[in-house]
Design a protein around this motif. Structure first.
Motif, PDB file in Angstrom:
ATOM      1  N   PRO A   1       0.832  -1.204   0.000  1.00 42.62           N
ATOM      2  CA  PRO A   1       0.000   0.000   0.000  1.00 42.62           C
ATOM      3  C   PRO A   1       0.871   1.260   0.000  1.00 42.62           C
ATOM      4  N   PRO A   2       0.276   2.387  -0.386  1.00 46.45           N
ATOM      5  CA  PRO A   2       1.044   3.635  -0.421  1.00 46.45           C
ATOM      6  C   PRO A   2       1.449   4.086   0.974  1.00 46.45           C
ATOM      7  N   LEU A   3       2.444   4.967   1.024  1.00 48.69           N
ATOM      8  CA  LEU A   3       2.848   5.594   2.281  1.00 48.69           C
ATOM      9  C   LEU A   3       2.465   7.073   2.212  1.00 48.69           C
ATOM     10  N   THR A   4       2.361   7.677   3.380  1.00 49.95           N
ATOM     11  CA  THR A   4       2.169   9.127   3.394  1.00 49.95           C
ATOM     12  C   THR A   4       3.535   9.789   3.246  1.00 49.95           C
ATOM     13  N   GLU A   5       3.509  11.046   2.868  1.00 51.50           N
ATOM     14  CA  GLU A   5       4.767  11.772   2.700  1.00 51.50           C
ATOM     15  C   GLU A   5       5.582  11.760   3.996  1.00 51.50           C
ATOM     16  N   GLU A   6       4.876  11.891   5.136  1.00 53.29           N
ATOM     17  CA  GLU A   6       5.564  11.911   6.434  1.00 53.29           C
ATOM     18  C   GLU A   6       6.298  10.589   6.662  1.00 53.29           C
ATOM     19  N   GLU A   7       5.618   9.479   6.361  1.00 55.35           N
ATOM     20  CA  GLU A   7       6.238   8.164   6.565  1.00 55.35           C
ATOM     21  C   GLU A   7       7.475   7.993   5.678  1.00 55.35           C
ATOM     22  N   ILE A   8       7.362   8.448   4.434  1.00 55.61           N
ATOM     23  CA  ILE A   8       8.484   8.308   3.493  1.00 55.61           C
ATOM     24  C   ILE A   8       9.680   9.111   3.997  1.00 55.61           C
ATOM     25  N   VAL A   9       9.423  10.357   4.335  1.00 53.58           N
ATOM     26  CA  VAL A   9      10.496  11.250   4.775  1.00 53.58           C
ATOM     27  C   VAL A   9      11.145  10.725   6.052  1.00 53.58           C
ATOM     28  N   LEU A  10      10.295  10.260   6.968  1.00 53.43           N
ATOM     29  CA  LEU A  10      10.792   9.761   8.244  1.00 53.43           C
ATOM     30  C   LEU A  10      11.706   8.551   8.042  1.00 53.43           C
TER      31      LEU A  10
ATOM     32  N   PRO B   9      17.376   9.108   7.879  1.00 57.06           N
ATOM     33  CA  PRO B   9      18.750   8.755   8.264  1.00 57.06           C
ATOM     34  C   PRO B   9      19.704   8.691   7.069  1.00 57.06           C
ATOM     35  N   VAL B  10      19.215   8.269   5.893  1.00 54.03           N
ATOM     36  CA  VAL B  10      20.125   8.132   4.761  1.00 54.03           C
ATOM     37  C   VAL B  10      20.243   9.428   3.961  1.00 54.03           C
ATOM     38  N   LEU B  11      19.241  10.277   4.080  1.00 59.97           N
ATOM     39  CA  LEU B  11      19.338  11.547   3.351  1.00 59.97           C
ATOM     40  C   LEU B  11      20.103  12.578   4.172  1.00 59.97           C
ATOM     41  N   GLU B  12      20.305  12.266   5.446  1.00 63.70           N
ATOM     42  CA  GLU B  12      21.041  13.139   6.357  1.00 63.70           C
ATOM     43  C   GLU B  12      20.533  14.573   6.269  1.00 63.70           C
ATOM     44  N   THR B  13      21.430  15.477   5.903  1.00 61.23           N
ATOM     45  CA  THR B  13      21.030  16.885   5.948  1.00 61.23           C
ATOM     46  C   THR B  13      20.366  17.352   4.658  1.00 61.23           C
ATOM     47  N   ARG B  14      20.272  16.471   3.673  1.00 63.06           N
ATOM     48  CA  ARG B  14      19.676  16.916   2.415  1.00 63.06           C
ATOM     49  C   ARG B  14      18.197  17.234   2.605  1.00 63.06           C
TER      50      ARG B  14
ATOM     51  N   ASP C  99      11.124  15.094  -5.318  1.00 65.72           N
ATOM     52  CA  ASP C  99       9.725  14.905  -5.682  1.00 65.72           C
ATOM     53  C   ASP C  99       9.422  13.511  -6.219  1.00 65.72           C
ATOM     54  N   GLY C 100      10.289  13.040  -7.140  1.00 69.87           N
ATOM     55  CA  GLY C 100      10.031  11.752  -7.779  1.00 69.87           C
ATOM     56  C   GLY C 100       9.936  10.622  -6.759  1.00 69.87           C
ATOM     57  N   LEU C 101      10.879  10.631  -5.803  1.00 73.93           N
ATOM     58  CA  LEU C 101      10.890   9.604  -4.756  1.00 73.93           C
ATOM     59  C   LEU C 101       9.591   9.625  -3.958  1.00 73.93           C
ATOM     60  N   ILE C 102       9.208  10.825  -3.541  1.00 75.10           N
ATOM     61  CA  ILE C 102       7.993  10.973  -2.742  1.00 75.10           C
ATOM     62  C   ILE C 102       6.779  10.516  -3.563  1.00 75.10           C
ATOM     63  N   GLN C 103       6.720  10.963  -4.813  1.00 79.81           N
ATOM     64  CA  GLN C 103       5.581  10.578  -5.668  1.00 79.81           C
ATOM     65  C   GLN C 103       5.490   9.065  -5.813  1.00 79.81           C
ATOM     66  N   LEU C 104       6.655   8.426  -6.004  1.00 78.89           N
ATOM     67  CA  LEU C 104       6.671   6.982  -6.215  1.00 78.89           C
ATOM     68  C   LEU C 104       6.112   6.236  -5.002  1.00 78.89           C
ATOM     69  N   TYR C 105       6.637   6.565  -3.826  1.00 78.14           N
ATOM     70  CA  TYR C 105       6.218   5.814  -2.637  1.00 78.14           C
ATOM     71  C   TYR C 105       4.847   6.245  -2.124  1.00 78.14           C
ATOM     72  N   LYS C 106       4.344   7.353  -2.648  1.00 75.87           N
ATOM     73  CA  LYS C 106       2.954   7.712  -2.348  1.00 75.87           C
ATOM     74  C   LYS C 106       1.987   6.885  -3.193  1.00 75.87           C
ATOM     75  N   VAL C 107       2.524   6.209  -4.214  1.00 75.66           N
ATOM     76  CA  VAL C 107       1.691   5.301  -5.011  1.00 75.66           C
ATOM     77  C   VAL C 107       1.728   3.898  -4.401  1.00 75.66           C
ATOM     78  N   THR C 108       2.920   3.442  -4.053  1.00 77.52           N
ATOM     79  CA  THR C 108       3.055   2.108  -3.471  1.00 77.52           C
ATOM     80  C   THR C 108       4.373   2.004  -2.718  1.00 77.52           C
ATOM     81  N   ASN C 109       4.370   1.206  -1.678  1.00 71.41           N
ATOM     82  CA  ASN C 109       5.599   0.988  -0.923  1.00 71.41           C
ATOM     83  C   ASN C 109       6.312  -0.286  -1.389  1.00 71.41           C
ATOM     84  N   GLY C 110       6.265  -0.551  -2.690  1.00 74.26           N
ATOM     85  CA  GLY C 110       7.076  -1.648  -3.235  1.00 74.26           C
ATOM     86  C   GLY C 110       6.460  -3.019  -3.065  1.00 74.26           C
TER      87      GLY C 110
END
Ligand SMILES: *[C@@H]1O[C@H](CO)[C@@H](O)[C@H](O)[C@H]1NC(C)=O
Ligand SMILES: *[C@@H]1O[C@H](CO)[C@@H](O)[C@H](O)[C@H]1NC(C)=O
Ligand SMILES: CC(=O)N[C@H]1CO[C@H](CO)[C@@H](O)[C@@H]1O
Length: 359
Positions: free
Chosen positions: A60-69, A73-78, A84-95
């Motif tokens: 099922p999809p994730l919310t933007e908050e879940e994806i970012v959270l 740790p891997v995006l560190e300070t970025r 956008d693309g990453l967020i859009q993708l996982y808002k459709v499905t979590n794989g």
């Protein structure tokens, strides 16, 4: 940060250019600017995917908050709002639930979302990144593995610039396949919709490209097709340093401590008459063809196992007829790291010969 912004602005221009180009083509429909959600729908609803239940196995999809959270740790300070693309993708499905699907009797190719690859969940992205950083030796921290093949091949998102690369860790090869994630997924959806992808005799996708005389050319991997990224077809060796001196035909000795089954497979292959004399190749299409010819029909039933082959797919001797064995995933990085180190240390380049000495 402002640098990232500039890169992002450039990417935006690049993706507009791509959309511009495709809508200019007379055969395409007007609303070619479909978004990530629409692209994924086109891919999973395509008749070629009927036999591959990607859609019902997708999480099922994730919310933007879940994806970012999860990615924090891997995006560190970025600033993740730039991705956008990453967020859009996982808002459709979590794989895809790979292990569950496999335990349920689906071979790996059933769970592919894009040709040759399944989509990792966000948690798997983080976990796989950490494993690759610890074990691979050629992995760069800014590569987020988004799609995996389970034979050491990945499609990664580069957090430095948003570019999409295909990485063959065993062969130490990478190349850029798209300037951003949206363009990548869009490119695949578009070619499926336009009927330029078909199944070959191995049950894999082929891409039809027409040459200047309108002859059809078949590419073995959609990810290489120029339409995915017209300006990005460069192949790079990872960390292969070029030295001038000629060291002759070097001998490869594997340390089998961390990869007993890989070594057992090599012994089996040699015992059955396979050659120890190998010629390295770096042509990515040929490597993938060899791997498919050797491992394409092998189904590894034990969880976390993947197909290994000797002679290696990255040699002229690899391909159909190679000896194969299902080996634990933990052994694949060990082998990839040792091969890459060997090539680098001995300056083994494309078309250079070497000798598989032991085991
Ligand atoms: C082989 O690898 C193991 C585990 O990494 C290591 O402990 C051992 O020293 C290595 N052996 C040789 C001969 O390099
Ligand atoms: C497979 O790998 C996953 C992730 O590394 C791990 O959690 C799981 O225990 C492994 N399963 C088996 C059967 O080895
Ligand atoms: C240690 C380990 O499991 N290594 C990797 C083997 O390759 C697969 C995919 O190709 C990775 O998911 C594993 O992490």
């Amino acid at each position: 940060m402002s640098q990232l912004f500039n890169v992002l602005a450039l990417l935006l221009v690049a993706s507009f250019f791509l959309v511009e180009r495709s809508s200019a083509s007379p055969s395409s429909r007007d609303n070619d600017e479909f978004d990530v959600k629409e692209s994924i729908e086109i891919i999973i609803n395509h008749p070629l995917n009927k036999e591959r239940p990607a859609s019902y196995l997708l999480g099922p999809p994730l919310t933007e908050e879940e994806i970012v959270l999860t990615l924090k740790p891997v995006l560190e300070t970025r600033d993740v709002s730039h991705f956008d693309g990453l967020i859009q993708l996982y808002k459709v499905t979590n794989g895809l639930k790979t292990l569950e699907a496999e335990a349920d009797g689906h071979p790996l190719k059933d769970i592919w979302l894009i040709p040759g690859y399944y989509l990792l969940s966000v948690h798997e992205v983080v976990e796989t990144l950490s494993i690759m950083m610890r074990t691979s030796g050629v992995w760069i921290p800014s590569w987020l593995p988004l799609f995996a093949s389970r034979t050491g091949d990945f499609v990664v998102f580069d957090t430095e610039n948003g570019h999409i690369h295909e990485i063959l860790t065993k062969e130490s090869l990478r190349w850029e396949v798209a300037p951003n994630l949206q363009a990548f997924i869009h490119g695949i959806a578009k070619q499926l919709r336009d009927g330029r992808i078909l199944l070959n005799e191995n049950g894999l996708y082929d891409v039809i490209i027409t040459d200047s005389q309108k002859h059809e050319i078949y590419e073995d991997s959609i990810l290489d097709a120029p339409f995915v990224s017209p300006n990005a077809r460069n192949t790079f060796n990872i960390e292969i340093v070029v030295h001038e001196e000629n060291v002759g035909v070097p001998n490869l000795d594997f340390n089998c401590t961390n990869m007993p089954r890989v070594c057992q497979n090599i012994r089996n292959a040699i015992a059955s008459g396979k050659t120890r004399s190998l010629q390295r190749i770096t042509d990515k299409n040929q490597i993938k063809k060899n791997r498919q010819a050797a491992c394409g029909k092998v189904t590894c039933t034990a969880p976390n196992n993947s197909c290994d082959e000797y002679p290696f797919a990255s040699t002229s001797q690899g391909g159909a007829g190679a000896t194969t064995m299902c080996v634990p995933l933990s052994e694949n990085n060990s082998q990839g790291g040792q091969l890459a180190g060997f090539y680098r240390k001995n300056n083994v380049k494309d078309k250079d010969w070497f000798n598989m000495r032991s085991p």
